[in-house]
Design an enzyme around this catalytic site. Sequence first.
Site, PDB file in Angstrom:
ATOM      1  N   ASP A   1      52.062  33.629  10.138  1.00  0.00           N
ATOM      2  CA  ASP A   1      52.048  33.017  11.116  1.00  0.00           C
ATOM      3  C   ASP A   1      50.192  33.257  11.630  1.00  0.00           C
ATOM      4  O   ASP A   1      50.319  34.112  11.226  1.00  0.00           O
ATOM      5  CB  ASP A   1      52.860  32.578  11.979  1.00  0.00           C
ATOM      6  CG  ASP A   1      52.256  31.550  12.940  1.00  0.00           C
ATOM      7  OD1 ASP A   1      51.059  30.595  12.856  1.00  0.00           O
ATOM      8  OD2 ASP A   1      52.876  31.854  14.307  1.00  0.00           O
TER       9      ASP A   1
ATOM     10  N   ASN B   1      42.541  32.503  11.149  1.00  0.00           N
ATOM     11  CA  ASN B   1      42.614  30.386  11.467  1.00  0.00           C
ATOM     12  C   ASN B   1      40.934  30.725  12.010  1.00  0.00           C
ATOM     13  O   ASN B   1      40.243  31.413  12.446  1.00  0.00           O
ATOM     14  CB  ASN B   1      43.499  30.611  12.272  1.00  0.00           C
ATOM     15  CG  ASN B   1      43.593  28.727  12.696  1.00  0.00           C
ATOM     16  OD1 ASN B   1      42.409  27.944  12.322  1.00  0.00           O
ATOM     17  ND2 ASN B   1      44.836  28.320  12.562  1.00  0.00           N
TER      18      ASN B   1
ATOM     19  N   CYS C   1      44.624  26.178   9.669  1.00  0.00           N
ATOM     20  CA  CYS C   1      46.369  26.617   9.574  1.00  0.00           C
ATOM     21  C   CYS C   1      46.926  26.324   8.042  1.00  0.00           C
ATOM     22  O   CYS C   1      48.191  26.246   7.644  1.00  0.00           O
ATOM     23  CB  CYS C   1      47.420  26.430  11.231  1.00  0.00           C
ATOM     24  SG  CYS C   1      47.165  24.722  11.285  1.00  0.00           S
TER      25      CYS C   1
ATOM     26  N   HIS D   1      50.961  22.567  14.223  1.00  0.00           N
ATOM     27  CA  HIS D   1      50.293  23.644  13.784  1.00  0.00           C
ATOM     28  C   HIS D   1      51.261  24.086  12.511  1.00  0.00           C
ATOM     29  O   HIS D   1      52.873  23.377  12.269  1.00  0.00           O
ATOM     30  CB  HIS D   1      50.606  24.671  14.775  1.00  0.00           C
ATOM     31  CG  HIS D   1      50.468  26.171  14.164  1.00  0.00           C
ATOM     32  ND1 HIS D   1      49.598  26.759  13.540  1.00  0.00           N
ATOM     33  CD2 HIS D   1      50.987  26.896  14.104  1.00  0.00           C
ATOM     34  CE1 HIS D   1      49.343  27.965  13.726  1.00  0.00           C
ATOM     35  NE2 HIS D   1      50.366  28.170  13.554  1.00  0.00           N
TER      36      HIS D   1
END
Length: 1140
Positions: free
Chosen positions: A497, A232, A237, A480
């Site tokens: 993630d 990131n 993201c 997020h």
Amino acid sequence: MGKRPIDEETYSPHAPQSQAHNFDPSQAVVTPVEDGKPMTPMDVDEIIPVTEEHAFGTKHLADLAQEEDDFKVFHWDVAGWPRLEKRLTSPVFECGGHKWRILLFPFGNSNGQPNDMVSVYLDYADTKREEGWHVCAQFALVISNPNDPRIYSTSQAHHRFTAEEMDWGFTRFNELRKLTSTSNGHPRPIIEGDCAKVSAFVRVLKDPTGVLWHNFINYDSKKETGFVGLKNQGATCYMNSLLQSLFFTNYFRRAVYQIPTENDIPQESVALALQRVFYLLQSSDQPVGTTELTKSFGWKSLDSFLQHDVQEFNRVLQEKLESKMKGTAADGAITRLFVGRMKSYLRCVNVDYESSREEDFYDIQLNVKGMKTLEESFKDYIQTEMLEGDNKYHAEGYGLQDAKKGVIFQKFPPVLHLQLKRFEYDIEKDAMVKINDRHEFPMQIDLADYLDQDTPARGEDWKYNLHGVLVHSGDLHGGHYFTLIKPEKDSSWFKFDDDRVTRVLEREVLEDNFGGEYPNGHMGQTGVRAPVRAMKRFTNAYMLVYVRDSMADEILKPFVEEDTPRYLRERLEEERLQLEARKREREEQHLYLTTKIITEETFRVHQGFDLATFEERNLPTSELPSFRVLKNEPYLTFKNRLAQEYNLSPQAFRLWVLVNRQNKTVRPDTVVPENDTSLTLEMVRDRMASRQNDLRLFLELVTPEMRPPASDPQSPPLMIFLKYFDVSRQTLTGQGRVYVNRNQKVSDLIPTINELMRWTPQTQIKLYEEIKPGMIEQMKSKATFAQSEIQDGDVICFQVDISDKDAQDYEMQSLYSNPIQFYDFLQNQIKVLFKPRSEDAEYKQEFEMTLSKKMTYDTMANKVADRLKHQPLMLRFTTGNGPNGTPKTVLKRTANQTVSEIVSPSYLQGQASLLYYELLDISIVELETKRSLRIYWTGAHNKEEAVHPFLLPKTSSVHDLCEHLSKVVTLTENGSRKIRIFEVPSACAYRQQREYQPTDMIGNIPESVDLFAEEIPVEEIQASEDDKIINVFHFSKDVARTHGVPFKLVVKPGEKFADTRQRLQARLDVSEKDFAKYRFALCQSATFKQPAYLEDEDVLYEHKFLPEDVLGLDHVDKSGRGAGARIGAAAVDRGIKIRS
């Protein structure tokens, strides 16, 4: 098991302090379940004996929503409490195939008073486990009265037991005095007669994903899952989620690889940068960076810290790739993969008449609010609207008819992107809000029911399987993104993630991302009661990716090495090896040092203080020969290497070590001794040049004519460096070195210099010493070198003596007449980059000049004017705005302003500061009373025809400006012949005009504003009080992708849009063929980027227009310039941009 520090108050000696839990044993910890039903508050308070093991466990072990593998209860009778050892372990018992025991500290394991606390832990007792083992267990530890099982103290916890954390429990379980006395209304103490029962209720839980309660320290995504994540950059993201989804759409990945990029540069080619990211996701063991990809988009570093809309980013990226695929093997791949087709229709109920229009779609935006399931959202999407009563449809040949208006699908694409409308405008709150309502979506959906009955494709199989879920966690103002993906048709699900990849269960894919409220108020919390008030989830699905079942084998076909083009594999593999080499180099950096060599040649060309520039803030570092050498390399070995490098005999030169003197000079100090064969380079640096990272050496050629003269060993000769300041050329050059005796006079050096320079012996010379930066002094000719405090390595500068008149002439020309002035210039020099302010100016010259910080505005203007062959007073300068360099403030000419005040060097801008220049036709003195304007003329038909510059007094009105403009433009013969001046502000939700009034003074118009002018239409002049005048703007496919210049339109009461459309065509003077491709959308500030497209029967007048509501014309920008090409920084569109 490790030793416990006595001051710890956590579950385990290995746990951080923040995880400390201190439970009051008088409180029962409850998430009660009895026969599948939640207990009532009265049930919660009911005391259940320790001996009723199942009921006790149900009451005191919270429901963690995890599947149980095994449940066991172990009781341990402890007697003689006051005489117990400080640390005891119970017999071993088994649960879930694992061995356990209770670990008891009868008198505490904390830093409190002696004997004040009891500590108890659950300890993993099976030491012979394979590497990397773990077991997840939930447990309650209980100390109870040996005679009355209803009197007890208990605490519960859950933990992931590993080799690093084999025990977990309660350092401050309870105070010993409370356990040995009656309290809380109990008739007897818990520890009675020095005896008690210590029990463990252990529930071992299944961990199918392998990451339950994982702390992710040293977690290896590749090792655990076979996949890697994306780093990131700050707020990327949303991009990472989409890129992973596209990467695992294997058909798309193959198509991207088919774009030819052999000759592309990664940071300039979106296609190559994406290929690199995809290849690294395939081959790397570490998370992959996306910096190169975002640089290829043309993004600045700030763009990576701004969250954007996933849907918008997806569309822009795919359009860019689609254009790159044209004419290649991948041509049409995106259309085949992602593009479906739908039909908008108006169908009469009582007669056989239908009006329809078909169009492509890349994704479908479905309502969430008020919809419980995905199926309901699809039904809502194709829901028809009845046009009846006063709103009947005028069917050609049939008059007014009842009709159904709606949308139906003709075909769905193989990969279907569904955008769930989680962000909407709330009228009551007058703000955008996130919709967190529960909205269920299935693993498989059949879309046949949403296809047109008449389409031939309806008979095919239209079942779709869920392939990806993009999730947003947070609210409107931030949050997020992560994504859940099923990489292959029959594989498990994984959570991507950012840089972490983990396995997940189907329950985590579906139930955890439906939104709504937590089931039974459960949030996965432990040790607390279920909340009375339902808790909303802020984590929910935002975009769904479905793959057509009948085409899944082709779309998700597993990737093999041959699917990556060979040239790309070789190129990226070579880059990977280079990266690894650089990484190894960094890791081994402590073994090496850098050696920099000053030679006679580098000294000769050096323009500055000392023998070279090393760490001067305002000057570039000298380019010197550098060698990366091992610290333990013998000095003599290195010298032999230098001999080979410079084709010299080792006896032909010697090396001096340069040191940092206290007066901030860097000078040769000592010759490196050659009689010690064990001397290493690190020893040379540490002994002879301490406080330096690099080793700096001067290579002195020892030729017969340059050998030091023989002298008294107690007073060796001094090595002095000479520099020549050439007044006529304004240069400073190194002229080598000489040896002098300490007792020689300074004037004795003059014949040597005349001979060196081949000047006549009578040439008069002045000598100056470089004492320290900023201090250059003329030397006294009658003093000795010893009296002048000259030492080895000092620098003496000389110049031919000139008359006072010649010196004055040089200074009148802003030149330097002596080394003192020239050194001052070097000390205060600054590089300034000059650029033309206007990109479309006829002059394009961009150049860099070295100026003195002490130079005045006029001197700087004179130097730039000489360079540009222009009058200094007809030059105007503008400062640059930060690192992006956009023009900021026009400089005003002042007498005493210096360059250092005009341009402050910015570390963000690099070494050169930035100034823009303009070549004017009038003096800046006169200009200060006037205003320069550039007007973009769009005429009567909203077409950009020309740019007209004006220079008018600042007190002129906009009416005066219109008068001047009317003399240089062509007004229509039958038009209004009235002109409107306007700007296009960026603050509005949609682009629209902000008109300037005739009485406005042009001096008050901000300089950064782009001004437009048009001839006001006659119908606007003649508009009645009942008419509405609305704003109209141009865009292409997405309202964020604007182009052209906005204009105004008169809307008449009761007029159907078919007639409004004809007036629009006349207003824009567009051919029927081109205008047929236009679409028209009502864009409301109260909806989030969702334009409502208009039909011929709609009446635009009936819409209640808010100030920022506009009509949008959706059509291709044939100019190819977009909005930003002509409209300045204040008015460019705010959507995502990816450059070509």
